[in-house]
Design a protein around this motif. Structure first.
Motif, PDB file in Angstrom:
ATOM      1  N   GLU A  92       0.826  -1.203   0.000  1.00 24.21           N
ATOM      2  CA  GLU A  92       0.000   0.000   0.000  1.00 24.21           C
ATOM      3  C   GLU A  92       0.869   1.266   0.000  1.00 24.21           C
ATOM      4  N   ASP A  96       0.778   4.155  -2.856  1.00 25.88           N
ATOM      5  CA  ASP A  96       0.534   5.548  -2.482  1.00 25.88           C
ATOM      6  C   ASP A  96       1.688   6.453  -2.922  1.00 25.88           C
ATOM      7  N   ARG A  99       1.371   7.008  -6.610  1.00 26.21           N
ATOM      8  CA  ARG A  99       0.293   7.968  -6.892  1.00 26.21           C
ATOM      9  C   ARG A  99       0.790   9.416  -6.852  1.00 26.21           C
TER      10      ARG A  99
END
Length: 119
Positions: A92, A96, A99
């Protein structure tokens, strides 16, 4: 406990992302922007993270997260002890970080293709 192999394939699969070796260290980039980097011994993962949120992250779990070195404080960056993360949490963090360096349309497309997260 997470290890580099838990996130390595993910970093290579994310759109526009690619793996490089710089002075023996594994890093993931989008264009020339590094968004994840591992220490030489692969026990620490540095990753892109909003500057304004990193002190709170480090304070919330200091056994997992550390501020970057003094010279890297100007960057959106945090370090994590891989052994303190579980596999899902490490994955995760990589997504992130990715992103932060890709256009929002790629981030939204990833969400549509992976509605339950990076797994």
């Amino acid at each position: 406990m997470a290890v580099i192999e838990d996130v390595r394939a993910l970093g290579s699969e994310l759109e526009r992302s690619y793996e490089v070796y710089v002075r023996g260290r594994v890093k993931f980039r989008v264009k020339q922007i590094v968004y994840v980097a591992f220490s030489l011994d692969e026990t620490v993962m540095g990753f892109a993270f909003p500057k304004e949120e990193r002190e709170a992250l480090v304070a919330s779990e200091p056994h997992k997260f550390q501020m970057p070195s003094e010279s890297d404080l100007r960057f959106n960056w945090v370090h994590a002890d891989l052994a303190s993360l579980d596999r899902a949490e490490a994955r995760e963090l990589v997504v992130d970080a990715w992103r932060m360096v890709v256009p929002q349309k790629l981030s939204r497309a990833y969400d549509l293709a992976h509605p339950h997260g990076p797994g």
